[in-house]
Design an enzyme around this catalytic site. Structure first.
Site, PDB file in Angstrom:
ATOM      1  N   TYR A   1      -7.305 -11.975  11.351  1.00  0.00           N
ATOM      2  CA  TYR A   1      -7.038 -12.248   9.943  1.00  0.00           C
ATOM      3  C   TYR A   1      -7.951 -13.388   9.496  1.00  0.00           C
ATOM      4  O   TYR A   1      -7.803 -14.527   9.933  1.00  0.00           O
ATOM      5  CB  TYR A   1      -5.587 -12.659   9.721  1.00  0.00           C
ATOM      6  CG  TYR A   1      -4.556 -11.588   9.960  1.00  0.00           C
ATOM      7  CD1 TYR A   1      -4.907 -10.251  10.109  1.00  0.00           C
ATOM      8  CD2 TYR A   1      -3.203 -11.908  10.030  1.00  0.00           C
ATOM      9  CE1 TYR A   1      -3.945  -9.280  10.316  1.00  0.00           C
ATOM     10  CE2 TYR A   1      -2.234 -10.944  10.233  1.00  0.00           C
ATOM     11  CZ  TYR A   1      -2.607  -9.628  10.387  1.00  0.00           C
ATOM     12  OH  TYR A   1      -1.647  -8.670  10.596  1.00  0.00           O
TER      13      TYR A   1
ATOM     14  N   LEU B   1       7.506  -4.202   1.202  1.00  0.00           N
ATOM     15  CA  LEU B   1       7.319  -3.982  -0.238  1.00  0.00           C
ATOM     16  C   LEU B   1       6.155  -3.041  -0.510  1.00  0.00           C
ATOM     17  O   LEU B   1       5.626  -2.998  -1.624  1.00  0.00           O
ATOM     18  CB  LEU B   1       7.112  -5.319  -0.961  1.00  0.00           C
ATOM     19  CG  LEU B   1       8.306  -6.275  -0.923  1.00  0.00           C
ATOM     20  CD1 LEU B   1       7.999  -7.542  -1.691  1.00  0.00           C
ATOM     21  CD2 LEU B   1       9.564  -5.606  -1.468  1.00  0.00           C
TER      22      LEU B   1
ATOM     23  N   ARG C   1       3.027  -3.027   0.284  1.00  0.00           N
ATOM     24  CA  ARG C   1       1.797  -3.712  -0.165  1.00  0.00           C
ATOM     25  C   ARG C   1       1.868  -4.163  -1.612  1.00  0.00           C
ATOM     26  O   ARG C   1       0.838  -4.369  -2.249  1.00  0.00           O
ATOM     27  CB  ARG C   1       0.574  -2.797   0.012  1.00  0.00           C
ATOM     28  CG  ARG C   1       0.480  -2.106   1.352  1.00  0.00           C
ATOM     29  CD  ARG C   1       0.213  -3.072   2.462  1.00  0.00           C
ATOM     30  NE  ARG C   1      -0.092  -2.391   3.710  1.00  0.00           N
ATOM     31  CZ  ARG C   1      -0.504  -2.996   4.812  1.00  0.00           C
ATOM     32  NH1 ARG C   1      -0.677  -4.302   4.815  1.00  0.00           N
ATOM     33  NH2 ARG C   1      -0.752  -2.309   5.905  1.00  0.00           N
ATOM     34  N   GLY C   2       3.066  -4.324  -2.136  1.00  0.00           N
ATOM     35  CA  GLY C   2       3.227  -4.778  -3.515  1.00  0.00           C
ATOM     36  C   GLY C   2       3.768  -3.727  -4.457  1.00  0.00           C
ATOM     37  O   GLY C   2       4.264  -4.052  -5.546  1.00  0.00           O
TER      38      GLY C   2
ATOM     39  N   SER D   1       7.301  -4.370  -5.198  1.00  0.00           N
ATOM     40  CA  SER D   1       7.600  -5.738  -5.610  1.00  0.00           C
ATOM     41  C   SER D   1       8.261  -5.789  -6.982  1.00  0.00           C
ATOM     42  O   SER D   1       8.935  -6.757  -7.327  1.00  0.00           O
ATOM     43  CB  SER D   1       6.316  -6.577  -5.648  1.00  0.00           C
ATOM     44  OG  SER D   1       5.467  -6.127  -6.702  1.00  0.00           O
TER      45      SER D   1
END
Length: 333
Positions: free
Chosen positions: A56, A208, A210-211, A214
């Site tokens: 990362y 979620l 990846r959004g 959300s």
């Protein structure tokens, strides 16, 4: 914060974990000061599990975590690290696949320990299966690092039922890290029964989606070139429109519970069993606070049924990775 044990042999962790990936990579620019403040807020709220990967930000995520933990007691934090992803100077991934060989275990772990500023990692796991490298070799090498005191537990990531069995025959596995959400329920048929049979927990990422789940995603949102969602099938064209309609249906259920879409989506994952720990990918204190509110959401059986009817697994449009990403997932074979 409720506590849950990672499998029959793993550590005790908070019911929610913090996934730190987005603080350094894949989702576009992030604010380092806000990222560190978010990690501190998570720890103060009782979250003790932090997940990262040595690839990362090509190591910068581990260094970020080290800075955030500088004034904290090491024994109060459970650090989970994935290794094996091969990056290029331009930031992309090399096409050679994950290096999870025995030699790579020692080499990558050495760099991880230095970047994190610690003398041990709580859970160490290969990021992906490399078909050319037997999982027995990888797990055996991590076991050697356990015997040497550099690692406490073995974890797995995105592998299928057969691979899980083979790995567990070499050394007890604390947890399987894998995507699991209302929009990604593929583990339920074959993988989850095996983890439960063998006493292995699931640390669920992408809770979620990846959004998407959300409640804050808009169809007209512009993505930076560094945001991988710009190439994710679920975020493209008609797929995105279809998926946002599912989110709107879920929003109606959330309103009745006086909760947000994100809180209901996370609470659903929490409800799947005490052996499942959702990883929250919050990059700001605001999003973290919203996610923490999921622990107060109680879902009766009839509400769970309505949630699953609002987001039927078969109605989700698009795969969770692009074709290349899906091809390297042992969990999808």
């Amino acid at each position: 914060m409720e506590a849950r044990q990672l499998g029959s042999t793993g550590p005790t962790v908070s019911a929610l974990g913090l996934g730190a990936m987005g603080m350094s990579d894949f989702y576009g620019p992030a604010d380092e000061a806000e990222s560190i403040a978010t990690i501190h807020a998570a720890l103060d709220a009782g979250i003790n599990l932090i997940d990262t990967g040595d690839f990362y930000g090509s190591g910068t995520n581990e260094m970020l975590i080290a800075r955030a933990l500088r004034d904290r007691k090491r024994e109060d934090v459970v650090i989970s690290v994935k290794f094996g992803g091969m990056r290029s100077p331009g930031g992309g991934f090399q096409p050679v696949g994950a290096d999870v060989s025995a030699a790579a275990v020692q080499d990558r772990l050495a760099y991880t320990l230095r970047r994190l500023g610690t003398d041990y990692v709580d859970i160490y796991r290969p990021a992906r299966l490399n078909p050319a490298i037997p999982i027995e070799e990888t797990v055996g090498a991590i076991k050697e690092m356990i015997d040497a005191g550099y690692v406490r537990h073995v974890g797995l990531s995105e592998v299928g039922a057969e691979t899980i069995r083979r790995a567990a025959a070499v050394h007890p596995i604390a947890d399987l890290q894998i995507e699991y959400s209302l929009m990604s329920r593929g583990i339920e048929e074959r993988i989850l029964p095996v983890t439960r049979e063998l006493g292995i927990a699931v640390t669920a990422y992408g809770v979620l989606s990846r959004g998407l789940l959300s409640g804050h995603w808009r169809a007209d949102r512009e993505l930076s070139v560094a945001d991988f969602r710009g190439h994710s099938p679920r975020f493209q064209g008609d797929n995105l429109d279809a998926n946002l309609r599912l989110v709107d249906a879920l929003r109606e259920v959330a309103r009745e519970r006086d909760a947000t879409v994100a809180q209901v989506a996370i609470a659903w994952v929490l409800s799947r069993g005490d052996d499942i720990v959702p990883l929250i990918g919050a990059r700001t204190r605001e999003r973290l606070a919203e996610s923490l509110g999921s622990t107060d959401v109680r879902l009766a059986p009839e509400v769970l049924a309505r949630i699953e009817a609002a987001v039927p697994a078969e109605a989700v449009a698009g795969t969770r990775y692009n074709a290349v990403g899906m091809s390297i997932l042992d969990s999808e074979t």
